[in-house]
Design a protein around this motif. Structure first.
Motif, PDB file in Angstrom:
ATOM      1  N   LEU A  34       6.469  -0.430  10.309  1.00  0.00           N
ATOM      2  CA  LEU A  34       5.624  -1.483   9.752  1.00  0.00           C
ATOM      3  C   LEU A  34       4.297  -0.928   9.240  1.00  0.00           C
ATOM      4  CD1 LEU A  34       5.057  -4.491   9.255  1.00  0.00           C
ATOM      5  CD2 LEU A  34       4.198  -4.628  11.615  1.00  0.00           C
ATOM      6  N   ALA A  35       3.706   0.011   9.979  1.00  0.00           N
ATOM      7  CA  ALA A  35       2.454   0.623   9.530  1.00  0.00           C
ATOM      8  C   ALA A  35       2.655   1.401   8.230  1.00  0.00           C
ATOM      9  CB  ALA A  35       1.904   1.533  10.622  1.00  0.00           C
ATOM     10  N   ILE A  36       3.779   2.127   8.128  1.00  0.00           N
ATOM     11  CA  ILE A  36       4.050   2.890   6.901  1.00  0.00           C
ATOM     12  C   ILE A  36       4.253   1.952   5.717  1.00  0.00           C
ATOM     13  CG2 ILE A  36       5.708   4.441   5.809  1.00  0.00           C
ATOM     14  CD1 ILE A  36       6.187   5.681   8.558  1.00  0.00           C
ATOM     15  N   CYS A  37       5.034   0.909   5.908  1.00  0.00           N
ATOM     16  CA  CYS A  37       5.277  -0.045   4.817  1.00  0.00           C
ATOM     17  C   CYS A  37       3.995  -0.746   4.390  1.00  0.00           C
ATOM     18  CB  CYS A  37       6.327  -1.069   5.251  1.00  0.00           C
ATOM     19  SG  CYS A  37       7.981  -0.378   5.495  1.00  0.00           S
ATOM     20  N   SER A  38       3.143  -1.078   5.348  1.00  0.00           N
ATOM     21  CA  SER A  38       1.876  -1.731   5.007  1.00  0.00           C
ATOM     22  C   SER A  38       0.985  -0.804   4.191  1.00  0.00           C
ATOM     23  CB  SER A  38       1.152  -2.161   6.286  1.00  0.00           C
ATOM     24  OG  SER A  38       1.952  -3.070   7.033  1.00  0.00           O
ATOM     25  N   LEU A  39       0.940   0.484   4.578  1.00  0.00           N
ATOM     26  CA  LEU A  39       0.122   1.440   3.837  1.00  0.00           C
ATOM     27  C   LEU A  39       0.651   1.623   2.417  1.00  0.00           C
ATOM     28  CD1 LEU A  39      -2.127   3.554   3.693  1.00  0.00           C
ATOM     29  CD2 LEU A  39      -0.512   5.213   4.668  1.00  0.00           C
ATOM     30  N   VAL A  40       1.960   1.755   2.267  1.00  0.00           N
ATOM     31  CA  VAL A  40       2.542   1.925   0.933  1.00  0.00           C
ATOM     32  C   VAL A  40       2.299   0.688   0.073  1.00  0.00           C
ATOM     33  CG1 VAL A  40       4.722   2.215  -0.318  1.00  0.00           C
ATOM     34  CG2 VAL A  40       4.269   3.567   1.732  1.00  0.00           C
ATOM     35  N   LEU A  41       2.450  -0.507   0.676  1.00  0.00           N
ATOM     36  CA  LEU A  41       2.203  -1.735  -0.079  1.00  0.00           C
ATOM     37  C   LEU A  41       0.745  -1.844  -0.507  1.00  0.00           C
ATOM     38  CD1 LEU A  41       3.285  -4.442  -1.117  1.00  0.00           C
ATOM     39  CD2 LEU A  41       2.730  -5.430   1.123  1.00  0.00           C
ATOM     40  N   TYR A  42      -0.156  -1.428   0.370  1.00  0.00           N
ATOM     41  CA  TYR A  42      -1.586  -1.459   0.036  1.00  0.00           C
ATOM     42  C   TYR A  42      -1.894  -0.517  -1.122  1.00  0.00           C
ATOM     43  CZ  TYR A  42      -6.592  -0.562   0.505  1.00  0.00           C
ATOM     44  OH  TYR A  42      -7.944  -0.394   0.252  1.00  0.00           O
ATOM     45  N   LEU A  43      -1.331   0.690  -1.080  1.00  0.00           N
ATOM     46  CA  LEU A  43      -1.580   1.648  -2.159  1.00  0.00           C
ATOM     47  C   LEU A  43      -0.970   1.181  -3.475  1.00  0.00           C
ATOM     48  CD1 LEU A  43      -0.994   5.019  -0.242  1.00  0.00           C
ATOM     49  CD2 LEU A  43      -3.175   3.953  -0.871  1.00  0.00           C
TER      50      LEU A  43
END
Length: 227
Positions: free
Chosen positions: A32-41
């Motif tokens: 979830l943390a990885i997906c959130s970071l990618v979505l933010y970028l």
């Protein structure tokens, strides 16, 4: 026992399964943390104005090298810990031998007495009221609660797999080879499993039922079984 529209695992009935469920939740939080970071970028790239300014390439390379390594360490260390816990078998209280056949299981309690029986699925036409279709057997595996049970798994004909999800057990049954696993039922109950290997046309019709009972009830069951 699994329920309709269930999204998660069955309730854990052994310490190993509790550890597996905790690791599953831990891995999902990392994902979830990885997906959130990618979505933010991606959102920044689509919404911000293009800029001609450059960033130091060495700093970017340092970040995208160290950050994935840290993520892998966060996943690898708990995973290795659980793998070693699942492989460790210290002085079991009971040894059970499970032999896979087409399409039923044979169980041997070799270290207590000469107790051997076959376990067949009960046909739907003979199923007692309130029992589970395609999961109930004519002879259950009876084990004492809060006792370490070592299971030696093999097969007589083709590949099988002895699996009980709520106990965190899944071991392949291979002809000519003895595999072993262990579990500890932390509470009394009836735990259902199935052969998890495509071993033939009826591989889904050789269920596994483990019943965990208090030690006094287990000893009474042993005394009542014929030699």
């Amino acid at each position: 026992m699994a329920n309709h529209s269930q999204l998660g695992f069955q309730n854990a009935s052994s310490p190993i399964m509790e550890e597996l469920m905790q690791f599953h939740d831990h891995a999902l939080m990392v994902a979830l943390a990885i997906c959130s970071l990618v979505l933010y970028l991606m959102t920044l790239m689509l919404t911000e104005k293009l800029s001609s300014s450059t960033v130091d390439a060495q700093a970017i390379e340092l970040v995208w090298t160290i950050l994935p390594a840290m993520v892998l360490i966060m996943l690898a260390l708990p995973s290795l810990r659980i793998l070693y816990m699942m492989d460790e078998i210290n002085e079991p209280d009971l040894t059970l031998k499970a032999i896979g056949h087409q399409w039923y299981w044979t169980y041997e309690y070799t270290d207590l007495k000469d107790l051997t029986f076959d376990s067949y699925m009960i046909p739907t036409t003979d199923l007692p009221l309130g029992h589970f279709r395609l999961l109930e057997v004519d002879h259950r595996v009876i084990v004492p609660t809060s006792s370490t049970v070592r299971v030696i798994v093999t097969a007589d004909d083709v590949l099988h797999s002895w699996a009980v999800p709520s106990l965190g057990v899944k071991t392949d049954a291979i002809p000519g080879r003895l595999n072993q696993t262990s579990f500890l039922a932390s509470r009394p109950g009836v735990f259902f499993g199935q052969c998890s290997e495509i071993c033939g046309a009826n591989h889904s019709f050789m269920p596994i039922v483990v019943e965990s009972v208090p030690l006094a009830n287990f000893e009474s069951w042993l005394a009542s079984t014929p030699s």
